[in-house]
Scaffold this motif. Structure first.
Motif, PDB file in Angstrom:
ATOM      1  N   LEU A  88       0.717  -0.962   0.033  1.00 14.20           N
ATOM      2  CA  LEU A  88       0.035  -0.181  -0.065  1.00 14.20           C
ATOM      3  C   LEU A  88       0.944   1.175   0.244  1.00 14.20           C
ATOM      4  O   LEU A  88       2.017   1.097   0.426  1.00 14.20           O
ATOM      5  CB  LEU A  88      -0.811  -0.083   1.321  1.00 14.20           C
ATOM      6  N   SER A  89       0.166   2.536  -0.359  1.00 11.13           N
ATOM      7  CA  SER A  89       0.927   3.752  -0.116  1.00 11.13           C
ATOM      8  C   SER A  89      -0.319   4.642   0.026  1.00 11.13           C
ATOM      9  O   SER A  89      -1.381   4.390   0.666  1.00 11.13           O
ATOM     10  CB  SER A  89       1.719   3.945  -1.346  1.00 11.13           C
ATOM     11  N   PHE A  90       0.132   5.994   0.215  1.00  8.15           N
ATOM     12  CA  PHE A  90      -0.832   7.123   0.660  1.00  8.15           C
ATOM     13  C   PHE A  90      -1.823   7.330  -0.625  1.00  8.15           C
ATOM     14  O   PHE A  90      -1.560   7.233  -1.606  1.00  8.15           O
ATOM     15  CB  PHE A  90      -0.010   8.396   0.694  1.00  8.15           C
ATOM     16  N   ALA A  91      -3.017   7.316   0.143  1.00  4.68           N
ATOM     17  CA  ALA A  91      -4.381   7.694  -0.736  1.00  4.68           C
ATOM     18  C   ALA A  91      -3.972   9.050  -1.465  1.00  4.68           C
ATOM     19  O   ALA A  91      -4.595   9.246  -2.195  1.00  4.68           O
ATOM     20  CB  ALA A  91      -5.457   7.458  -0.160  1.00  4.68           C
ATOM     21  N   GLY A  92      -3.128   9.883  -0.545  1.00  4.19           N
ATOM     22  CA  GLY A  92      -2.994  11.278  -1.052  1.00  4.19           C
ATOM     23  C   GLY A  92      -1.980  11.980  -0.117  1.00  4.19           C
ATOM     24  O   GLY A  92      -1.754  11.544   0.876  1.00  4.19           O
ATOM     25  N   ALA A  93      -1.380  12.877  -0.757  1.00  5.75           N
ATOM     26  CA  ALA A  93      -0.418  13.636  -0.104  1.00  5.75           C
ATOM     27  C   ALA A  93      -0.406  15.043  -0.570  1.00  5.75           C
ATOM     28  O   ALA A  93      -0.539  15.619  -1.385  1.00  5.75           O
ATOM     29  CB  ALA A  93       1.202  13.462  -0.328  1.00  5.75           C
TER      30      ALA A  93
END
Length: 556
Positions: A88-93
């Motif tokens: 997984l990674s960030f859904a938004g930054a």
């Protein structure tokens, strides 16, 4: 997003799904990963679609801003994707301007239903605003959210007994009789359908995916497509260049032995010295090869369509890899528990393999692998759970004979302590509690994350020189070297100081960490201690002794 930030700032205190960090210009990636895992798991447990990690805001919610740039954010995203499982990674930054200051809102997705998120093999959670391991109750709560259909138990309506190998069924009868000696006289009286039902490879006479995997004819593999029943053996030379390979398919009950036969299990001869080591042993203990290979078959995620790889290296390494995530929290947990795992990816397949005497469920298999390697003074098995794969590397030799011989003299060390020291020696991260355990026995030194073997162990093991390289010197030593250089040559450029100091900084630091340490040291010398000053530019500094330093030396 400004409304989101205002809402988060209005919360009375940090909670399980919101974390504020000052992070003015950077944030430690390992800490970020632990918070990612914890916040993701807590969002799942709280029924939230996401959680928030806010950078540029102190714990008291005073906004200080952050200068973290887009390149750094991309690095954080890549790091999360590489070391979380599932990936997984960030859904938004989201970058928000607040009171003329930049604030970063990192949006962390909730853990998928039924699948807790781990960071570098460890699952994290939160109790209020405190970070810690995901407790057993929360772990089971997430895992029980969805009972995934057992792929290995699925029935193949088009298949029949004719699609199974007679030779494999004969071997299955032999293996089952060895597992159940009290039934030895009765087993021959069963027809194939009865036998396969009793051994739990078939269900009511119908062929399952497990039956094709373990007993199917090679041409029957198409029944389980897009899954495969393939094991690839690959031989690589010392330069990692492929020299030979062979592929094996069902029936895996028979092919496991053929794969094992391909591995060139040479004899390893120790240097004779006293009685610590035997004269010679197999490079790879047959039990370890069998256990590792059968574990790959039992725990492979066949829905991903991958194959099992066994890579043999001519320099004495053997690597087993299968597709899927590691269901237990960590290898350490498996060994400490020394008990059966409560959750299996392929329970029907695992049960059939137990009945066929391929694996056991008493939970001691992995621990026995570690004990065998320890008793031979070989490096311990090295597990890696990144990139949706479970990989274990077995080294079939003593990497450092003197170190192994001396370490063997420390009889009081437990297997757990040797495992932790092995991780420290491999520059792998250990937890705060693990570090405290080793430090309490004076086995390691240093600060997180740059631990190293202690001087007492280094003395016993004859690694005193390597200990100094790992630990480095105190900062005053490096500062004196810089002062001496400037006194000798009148001034020093950045290149001069880099060449003088970087190579002798602690070995546990990577290149970036070394550069940061030296930069901080120069800052302290020039701004706080005022022992040197820059007569050049910021881009091309020319460091000289400061006037106060020169006058002080004259007075002395």
């Amino acid at each position: 997003m400004i409304d989101v930030l205002n809402h988060l700032l209005s919360i009375t205190t940090e909670n399980e799904v919101v974390e504020f960090k000052e992070a003015k210009n950077q944030y430690d990636k390992d800490k970020l990963g632990r918070y990612f895992s914890a916040l993701s798991n807590e969002a799942n447990l709280k029924g939230k679609p996401n959680a928030w990690l806010v950078l540029g805001v102190k714990n008291d919610k005073s906004v200080v801003g952050t200068s973290i740039n887009d390149n750094q954010i991309n690095e954080y995203k890549a790091e999360m994707a590489n070391h979380t499982s599932p990936k997984l990674s960030f859904a938004g930054a989201h970058r928000v301007k607040y009171q003329s200051l930049d604030v970063l809102l990192l949006e962390i997705p909730a853990a998928p239903q039924g699948t807790p998120v781990s960071w570098k093999g460890h699952r994290y959670g939160r109790d209020g605003e405190s970070l810690g391991g995901l407790n057993d109750y929360e772990l089971k709560k997430i895992q029980s959210q969805t009972q995934k259909e057992d792929w290995s138990a699925q029935i193949i309506e088009q298949a029949s007994l004719d699609d199974l190998s007679p030779e494999a069924i004969t071997m299955a009868r032999k293996q089952f009789a060895e597992k159940n000696p009290k039934l030895k006289e009765e087993i021959p009286t069963w027809d194939n359908t009865t036998f396969l039902n009793k051994v739990k490879v078939c269900i009511n006479g119908k062929i399952t995916n497990t039956a094709i995997l373990l007993l199917g004819k090679p041409e029957s593999e198409h029944y389980i497509s897009p899954a495969t029943a393939k094991i690839s053996w690959i031989l690589k030379d010392r330069d990692n260049i492929e020299k030979d390979y062979e592929h094996f398919t069902c029936p895996l009950l028979l092919e496991v032995e053929n794969v094992k036969a391909k591995i060139r299990n040479l004899k390893y001869r120790y240097i004779k010295d006293g009685t610590l080591f035997p004269d010679e042993v197999d490079q790879y203990d047959p039990y370890i090869v069998r256990e590792a290979l059968n574990n790959c078959i039992a725990h492979q995620d066949y829905t991903l369509g991958g194959k099992i790889n066994v890579v043999e290296h001519e320099d004495g390494k053997l690597t087993f890899a299968n597709s899927g995530t590691f269901i237990p929290e960590s290898i350490e947990k498996v060994i400490d528990a020394d008990a059966p795992e409560t959750n299996y990816r392929n329970p029907f397949l695992a049960n059939a393999m137990v009945n066929l005497n391929m694996i056991d469920t008493i939970g001691s298999g992995i621990k026995k692998m570690f004990v065998i390697q320890k008793n031979k003074y070989f490096p311990l098995p090295d597990y890696d759970f990144s990139n949706e794969k479970i990989t274990v590397q077995i080294i079939g030799k003593v990497v450092d004979v003197n170190y192994a011989r001396k370490l063997a003299e420390l009889k009081e060390l437990s297997l757990q302590e040797i495992m932790l020291l092995d991780k420290v020696a491999k520059n792998k991260s250990i937890s705060k509690d693990e570090a405290h355990q080793l430090k309490s026995k004076n086995l390691i030194e240093g600060r997180k994350p740059n631990y190293h073997i202690s001087s007492s162990v280094a003395t016993v093991t004859g690694e005193k020189a390597d200990y100094i390289k790992q630990r480095g010197f105190k900062d005053g030593h490096y500062k004196h070297m810089i002062i001496d250089f400037i006194q000798q040559y009148g001034h020093a450029s950045k290149q001069d100081i880099d060449k003088l100091i970087l190579d002798i900084l602690p070995k546990v630091l990577d290149e970036k960490q070394k550069a940061n340490k030296l930069r901080n040291m120069i800052y302290t010398m020039s701004k706080k201690e005022k022992s040197i000053e820059n007569q050049g530019t910021n881009r091309n500094p020319k460091w000289v002794l400061s006037l106060s330093k020169t006058e002080k030396d004259k007075n002395n």
